[in-house]
Scaffold this motif. Structure first.
Motif, PDB file in Angstrom:
ATOM      1  N   SER A  37       0.846  -1.190   0.000  1.00 32.53           N
ATOM      2  CA  SER A  37       0.000   0.000   0.000  1.00 32.53           C
ATOM      3  C   SER A  37       0.878   1.236   0.000  1.00 32.53           C
ATOM      4  O   SER A  37       2.080   1.167   0.294  1.00 32.53           O
ATOM      5  CB  SER A  37      -0.921   0.015   1.222  1.00 32.53           C
ATOM      6  N   ALA A  38       0.266   2.369  -0.346  1.00 34.29           N
ATOM      7  CA  ALA A  38       0.999   3.634  -0.374  1.00 34.29           C
ATOM      8  C   ALA A  38       0.061   4.730   0.082  1.00 34.29           C
ATOM      9  O   ALA A  38      -1.167   4.620  -0.094  1.00 34.29           O
ATOM     10  CB  ALA A  38       1.495   3.926  -1.788  1.00 34.29           C
ATOM     11  N   VAL A  78       5.239   3.777   2.077  1.00 35.96           N
ATOM     12  CA  VAL A  78       4.961   2.556   1.307  1.00 35.96           C
ATOM     13  C   VAL A  78       5.064   1.404   2.282  1.00 35.96           C
ATOM     14  O   VAL A  78       5.924   1.396   3.155  1.00 35.96           O
ATOM     15  CB  VAL A  78       5.920   2.328   0.116  1.00 35.96           C
ATOM     16  N   ARG A  79       4.179   0.422   2.142  1.00 41.03           N
ATOM     17  CA  ARG A  79       4.046  -0.565   3.202  1.00 41.03           C
ATOM     18  C   ARG A  79       4.161  -1.998   2.746  1.00 41.03           C
ATOM     19  O   ARG A  79       3.598  -2.392   1.747  1.00 41.03           O
ATOM     20  CB  ARG A  79       2.667  -0.388   3.840  1.00 41.03           C
ATOM     21  N   GLY A  84      -0.262  -6.954  11.252  1.00 46.05           N
ATOM     22  CA  GLY A  84      -1.551  -6.718  10.600  1.00 46.05           C
ATOM     23  C   GLY A  84      -1.481  -7.141   9.155  1.00 46.05           C
ATOM     24  O   GLY A  84      -0.418  -7.122   8.548  1.00 46.05           O
ATOM     25  N   SER A  85      -2.594  -7.523   8.578  1.00 39.22           N
ATOM     26  CA  SER A  85      -2.561  -8.026   7.212  1.00 39.22           C
ATOM     27  C   SER A  85      -2.808  -6.903   6.219  1.00 39.22           C
ATOM     28  O   SER A  85      -2.993  -5.753   6.584  1.00 39.22           O
ATOM     29  CB  SER A  85      -3.577  -9.148   7.062  1.00 39.22           C
ATOM     30  N   ASN A  86      -2.834  -7.287   4.942  1.00 35.36           N
ATOM     31  CA  ASN A  86      -2.899  -6.280   3.898  1.00 35.36           C
ATOM     32  C   ASN A  86      -4.331  -5.869   3.577  1.00 35.36           C
ATOM     33  O   ASN A  86      -4.915  -6.314   2.619  1.00 35.36           O
ATOM     34  CB  ASN A  86      -2.207  -6.821   2.640  1.00 35.36           C
ATOM     35  N   VAL A  87      -4.891  -5.016   4.400  1.00 37.22           N
ATOM     36  CA  VAL A  87      -6.231  -4.491   4.132  1.00 37.22           C
ATOM     37  C   VAL A  87      -6.147  -2.967   4.155  1.00 37.22           C
ATOM     38  O   VAL A  87      -5.211  -2.410   4.727  1.00 37.22           O
ATOM     39  CB  VAL A  87      -7.271  -4.967   5.176  1.00 37.22           C
ATOM     40  N   PHE A  88      -7.148  -2.327   3.536  1.00 36.13           N
ATOM     41  CA  PHE A  88      -7.065  -0.882   3.369  1.00 36.13           C
ATOM     42  C   PHE A  88      -6.863  -0.134   4.693  1.00 36.13           C
ATOM     43  O   PHE A  88      -6.075   0.798   4.774  1.00 36.13           O
ATOM     44  CB  PHE A  88      -8.313  -0.361   2.652  1.00 36.13           C
ATOM     45  N   GLU A  89      -7.573  -0.552   5.733  1.00 39.31           N
ATOM     46  CA  GLU A  89      -7.488   0.180   7.014  1.00 39.31           C
ATOM     47  C   GLU A  89      -6.060   0.208   7.552  1.00 39.31           C
ATOM     48  O   GLU A  89      -5.710   1.064   8.350  1.00 39.31           O
ATOM     49  CB  GLU A  89      -8.386  -0.445   8.084  1.00 39.31           C
ATOM     50  N   ALA A  91      -3.399   0.594   5.699  1.00 38.35           N
ATOM     51  CA  ALA A  91      -2.525   1.445   4.885  1.00 38.35           C
ATOM     52  C   ALA A  91      -2.158   2.691   5.692  1.00 38.35           C
ATOM     53  O   ALA A  91      -2.898   3.116   6.570  1.00 38.35           O
ATOM     54  CB  ALA A  91      -3.226   1.836   3.593  1.00 38.35           C
ATOM     55  N   GLN A  92      -1.007   3.255   5.384  1.00 34.47           N
ATOM     56  CA  GLN A  92      -0.529   4.430   6.119  1.00 34.47           C
ATOM     57  C   GLN A  92      -0.280   5.586   5.149  1.00 34.47           C
ATOM     58  O   GLN A  92      -0.161   5.356   3.968  1.00 34.47           O
ATOM     59  CB  GLN A  92       0.781   4.076   6.827  1.00 34.47           C
ATOM     60  N   PRO A  93      -0.123   6.813   5.632  1.00 33.75           N
ATOM     61  CA  PRO A  93      -0.145   7.256   7.017  1.00 33.75           C
ATOM     62  C   PRO A  93      -1.509   7.012   7.690  1.00 33.75           C
ATOM     63  O   PRO A  93      -2.549   7.083   7.069  1.00 33.75           O
ATOM     64  CB  PRO A  93       0.122   8.762   6.921  1.00 33.75           C
ATOM     65  N   ILE A  94      -1.412   6.753   9.009  1.00 31.35           N
ATOM     66  CA  ILE A  94      -2.617   6.656   9.826  1.00 31.35           C
ATOM     67  C   ILE A  94      -2.939   8.084  10.276  1.00 31.35           C
ATOM     68  O   ILE A  94      -2.063   8.779  10.790  1.00 31.35           O
ATOM     69  CB  ILE A  94      -2.348   5.784  11.076  1.00 31.35           C
TER      70      ILE A  94
END
Ligand code: AMP
Length: 461
Positions: A37-38, A78-79, A84-89, A91-94
């Motif tokens: 994610s980015a 970039v993550r 935690g698994s790869n789900v939208f929530e 993604a970062q920045p938090i």
């Protein structure tokens, strides 16, 4: 096993409509550190705007999105998931909202006392959206009130583990490196802007000049008054040696050491420690290329591009099931028959993790007519899981933790297998061994690791 995350941040003394574009370029240069994610968050003095999504930087952002993210302070991420698994929530920045405004956090590393921290927060009734330790950090910080610097100085005292952090509110930026400095973070200058990045390649990409590495245990605040540095606890540096082995790009400089030079030296020392009678040195692209060049330089055996990589295969394409992973290697790499046919080959890669990839490559070279294949690895056997930002906390997944070297040799189908010694690797990097974290190779963890630490900790509960 995948790499940890990449961070990029910038503070501009005046509003800059192109600020998110600079972060975007920085993230593109750091794409190798995470492809799941980015995201980018921008502060314009009044509020924080952000955009993030699953996929590569290029998939997540376009002109229109970048055009809307203007301001004078920005962070990007970039993550690859380590917690935690790869789900939208996840993604970062938090971005979290408090009573006095919002805060955005981007994190590279892994916190090992998340369980305690999370239950503290839950007791206070704070809601969680994601399952990452990064959200815990964000909530801990926002809880402390509007003074971001003091909140950071306070919260870093309670965090244990590996953390490089970039955080911002609507008008200031903070960069933090944990007291052991597991992961890299550097500072640069771009005209009158201050920038931070996980690796120097990102500074190069945006045309910024390298100023210095952030020190272990340092908190750097940048706002309209300039740059202010604070020291929190410092015990000893424990920089992750795997950054030199695999993670970082060869054109980065970490802890004042060129990654390319370290890998080339590792290849040379490997040739001395593990010689082979062969006609051709072949590196596994891209991870083994530089060490293979070093091996060839030292041994005098010519280097050749016996394996060709398809440049357009994104890493995210390779799904984590064994069947698809096997297919993935063939789609990613192909043997150059004309070069390898009838030859005795030294096949160099940077590391063996699960052992899947190497077996596939050896088979591919044999099918292409190689006479014999001597596998040489430019790092020692990985026998211990990492709890500090690399995604291998389960030892059972590591082939060298469960099998003897001879058995691995048979399993991958090589004529011989030789690893670089730990002394050889440390010498190649050139930093004192007591400044490095070598835990994945020797099991000596710089911090005590709780036995329940696993990636899906919160999801399982
Ligand atoms: P395997 O032994 O099949 O798990 O994969 C080993 C290959 O993965 C080598 O070519 C390494 O360059 C590469 N590798 C090493 N560490 C990582 C990592 N953390 N994430 C992704 N690939 C890695």
């Amino acid at each position: 096993m995948k790499e940890s995350c990449g961070l990029f941040g910038i503070f501009s003394p005046k509003p800059d409509p192109k600020i998110s574009r600079t972060v975007y370029y920085g993230l593109i240069a750091l794409q190798h550190r995470g492809q799941e994610s980015a995201g980018i968050a921008v502060g314009d003095g009044e509020k924080i705007k952000y955009h993030k999504g699953l996929g590569l930087v290029n998939d997540v952002f376009n002109e229109e999105v970048l055009g809307e993210l203007s301001g004078h302070v920005a962070i990007g991420h970039v993550r690859y998931s380590t917690t935690g698994s790869n789900v939208f929530e996840n993604a970062q920045p938090i971005v979290v909202a408090g009573q006095q405004g919002s805060l955005a956090v981007a994190h590279n590393g892994n916190i090992i006392n998340t369980r305690e921290l999370r239950s503290q927060l839950e007791k206070k009734g704070l809601p969680f959206r994601s399952t990452t330790d990064s959200e815990i950090i964000a909530l801990l910080l926002i809880e402390q009130g509007p003074d971001m610097l003091h909140a950071c100085l306070d919260v870093t005292r309670t965090l244990q583990g590996a953390y490089c952090l970039l955080l911002m509110n609507q008008n200031s930026l903070i960069a933090i490196r944990d007291p052991l400095g597991f992961r890299p973070l550097c500072m640069g200058r771009l005209d009158d802007c201050v920038v931070f990045a996980s690796e120097t390649v990102a500074l190069d990409a945006v045309g910024a000049e390298f100023v210095r590495d952030i020190e272990p245990g340092e908190v750097v605040l940048v706002n309209e008054n300039g740059v202010e540095s604070h020291k929190t606890a410092f015990s000893r540096s424990a920089f992750c040696i795997f950054e030199f082995v695999y993670f970082a790009r060869p054109d980065s400089v970490l802890e004042n050491v060129s990654v390319y030079a370290a890998r080339e030296r590792a290849g040379r020392i490997l040739a001395i420690e593990q010689p082979a009678d062969a006609d051709l040195v072949v590196g596994v692209p891209d991870s083994g290329t530089v060490a293979a060049i070093g091996y060839s330089n030292q041994s005098g055996i010519p280097y050749g591009m016996g394996l060709i990589k398809n440049k357009y295969i994104g890493r995210t394409f390779i799904q984590p099931s064994q069947k698809l992973r096997n297919l993935g290697v063939r789609l990613k790499l192909n043997a150059l028959r004309e070069l390898v046919k009838g030859k005795s080959i030294v096949l160099v890669d940077d590391s063996i993790v699960r052992g899947t990839t190497m077996g596939q490559i050896v088979k591919m070279l044999r099918t292409a007519g190689a006479r014999s294949i001597h596998v040489r690895i430019a790092s020692p056997p990985i026998r211990y899981g990492c709890y500090f930002g690399v995604d291998t906390s389960d030892r059972r997944e590591l082939i060298a933790a469960v099998l003897e070297e001879k058995k691995i040799e048979q399993l991958i189908g090589a004529d011989s297998l030789g690893y670089l010694s730990l002394e050889g690797l440390v010498k190649a990097v050139g930093l004192p061994s007591d400044r490095l974290c070598l835990a994945c190779f020797n099991g000596i963890y710089p911090l005590q690791v709780p036995s329940f630490c696993t990636k899906y900790l919160f999801e399982k509960e």
